[in-house]
Design an enzyme around this catalytic site. Sequence first.
Site, PDB file in Angstrom:
ATOM      1  N   MET A  73       5.046   0.207   6.510  1.00 21.42           N
ATOM      2  CA  MET A  73       4.969  -0.814   5.450  1.00 21.42           C
ATOM      3  C   MET A  73       6.301  -0.891   4.730  1.00 21.42           C
ATOM      4  SD  MET A  73       1.288  -0.675   3.700  1.00 21.42           S
ATOM      5  CE  MET A  73      -0.168  -0.984   4.680  1.00 21.42           C
ATOM      6  N   GLY A  75       8.846   8.078  -1.326  1.00 18.13           N
ATOM      7  CA  GLY A  75       8.191   8.002  -0.023  1.00 18.13           C
ATOM      8  C   GLY A  75       9.041   8.650   1.066  1.00 18.13           C
ATOM      9  N   GLU A  78       0.820  -1.222   0.000  1.00 17.53           N
ATOM     10  CA  GLU A  78       0.000   0.000   0.000  1.00 17.53           C
ATOM     11  C   GLU A  78       0.855   1.274   0.000  1.00 17.53           C
ATOM     12  OE1 GLU A  78      -3.201   2.222  -0.433  1.00 17.53           O
ATOM     13  OE2 GLU A  78      -3.162   0.043  -0.683  1.00 17.53           O
ATOM     14  N   HIS A  86       3.688   1.724  -1.666  1.00 17.79           N
ATOM     15  CA  HIS A  86       3.996   1.979  -3.072  1.00 17.79           C
ATOM     16  C   HIS A  86       2.752   2.507  -3.801  1.00 17.79           C
ATOM     17  CE1 HIS A  86       6.982  -1.415  -2.268  1.00 17.79           C
ATOM     18  NE2 HIS A  86       7.759  -0.435  -2.658  1.00 17.79           N
TER      19      HIS A  86
HETATM   20  P1  AMP Z   1      11.295   0.354  -2.303  1.00 15.68           P
HETATM   21  O1  AMP Z   1      10.548  -0.555  -3.212  1.00 15.68           O
HETATM   22  O2  AMP Z   1      11.342  -0.103  -0.883  1.00 15.68           O
HETATM   23  O3  AMP Z   1      12.643   0.754  -2.855  1.00 15.68           O
HETATM   24  O4  AMP Z   1      10.451   1.694  -2.244  1.00 15.68           O
HETATM   25  C1  AMP Z   1      10.084   2.379  -3.418  1.00 15.68           C
HETATM   26  C2  AMP Z   1       9.467   3.699  -3.044  1.00 15.68           C
HETATM   27  O5  AMP Z   1       8.337   3.475  -2.197  1.00 15.68           O
HETATM   28  C3  AMP Z   1      10.432   4.604  -2.242  1.00 15.68           C
HETATM   29  O6  AMP Z   1      10.261   5.948  -2.671  1.00 15.68           O
HETATM   30  C4  AMP Z   1       9.962   4.409  -0.837  1.00 15.68           C
HETATM   31  O7  AMP Z   1      10.230   5.515   0.011  1.00 15.68           O
HETATM   32  C5  AMP Z   1       8.471   4.234  -1.015  1.00 15.68           C
HETATM   33  N1  AMP Z   1       7.892   3.518   0.130  1.00 15.68           N
HETATM   34  C6  AMP Z   1       8.242   2.288   0.575  1.00 15.68           C
HETATM   35  N2  AMP Z   1       7.532   1.982   1.680  1.00 15.68           N
HETATM   36  C7  AMP Z   1       6.734   3.058   1.941  1.00 15.68           C
HETATM   37  C8  AMP Z   1       5.773   3.363   2.960  1.00 15.68           C
HETATM   38  N3  AMP Z   1       5.488   2.520   3.940  1.00 15.68           N
HETATM   39  N4  AMP Z   1       5.148   4.559   2.898  1.00 15.68           N
HETATM   40  C9  AMP Z   1       5.440   5.450   1.901  1.00 15.68           C
HETATM   41  N5  AMP Z   1       6.326   5.215   0.918  1.00 15.68           N
HETATM   42  C10 AMP Z   1       6.961   4.041   0.940  1.00 15.68           C
END
Ligand code: AMP
Length: 280
Positions: A182, A145, A35, A37
């Site tokens: 998350m 995020g 959620e 993402h």
């Molecule tokens: P990742 O797949 O973990 O590299 O994350 C991809 C993008 O999703 C990054 O910009 C993260 O900061 C964002 N993101 C991951 N988890 C969350 C979350 N719980 N709340 C908001 N954004 C998130």
Amino acid sequence: MKVFSHSPDMRAWSRQRRQAGARIAFVPTMGFLHEGHLSLIRAARSRADVVIVSIYVNPGQFAAHEDLDAYPRDPEGDREKLRRAGCDALFEPRTLYLAEHQTWLRVEPLEGPLCGKSRPDFFRGVATVVAKLFNLVEPDIAVFGRKDFQQLRVVERMVKDLDFPVEIVGIPLVREPDGLAMSSRNARLSPDQRHRAGAIFRGLSRAEVAFQAGQREAAKLCEQVQAEIQAAGGTLDYVSLVDAETLQSVARVEGPVVMAVAALFGGVRLIDNLEFSEAP
Ligand code: AMP
């Protein structure tokens, strides 16, 4: 939804859409979508005509001893979620690096504190892959995020310093019902570890309550987080109160700050943060 695995195809499609007048939003991810993402994708949708999401588990940001191979993956499930979220194109490259790759970006001093201490090459991997993705996708805006707060600041700095024509948007952190941030990595926690990991947010919430009650000293606020994580049997990597712009640690809350934390539960490294501010 279009799916591209070859960089030239991705670039050609994006350019074509842009030339036709579309505003392009880009959301880079490492997949195993949740959620958090999807909230980024919704934010992208509301700000642009075309939404492009990338899924790439970037080897450039994992050290040899880290969890690159164990990083959770679900290509089919991700595609379904993206279709439902109204994503226009998925960029899913097999690799982004040539065997002879030699160019790495450093964003200093921003990459030094917090996660940079225990993961010294992490942000050079992040900055480099984000620069490559921006060059391939050529977006007008890119959505990140605030969960990865240091990453957001590093990308913002890189974009300013290197004149990327991309607007960076930071979206609030999305939590599970018990407050755990998350993260794709949550799937690697056993049920017991998952339960205990709720201590990270409980600690941050305790710090916030202390702040609301007038506590301004960083050490006292950090103690709250440390106590909760230790009581839950987690291993604290760091908890630090930092200036929200420079990410340098502060002794007292005097303006916008971030309480940033990284902790391990059963070998799974989790990060979280809470932003708060002393009224000017
Ligand atoms: P990742 O797949 O973990 O590299 O994350 C991809 C993008 O999703 C990054 O910009 C993260 O900061 C964002 N993101 C991951 N988890 C969350 C979350 N719980 N709340 C908001 N954004 C998130």
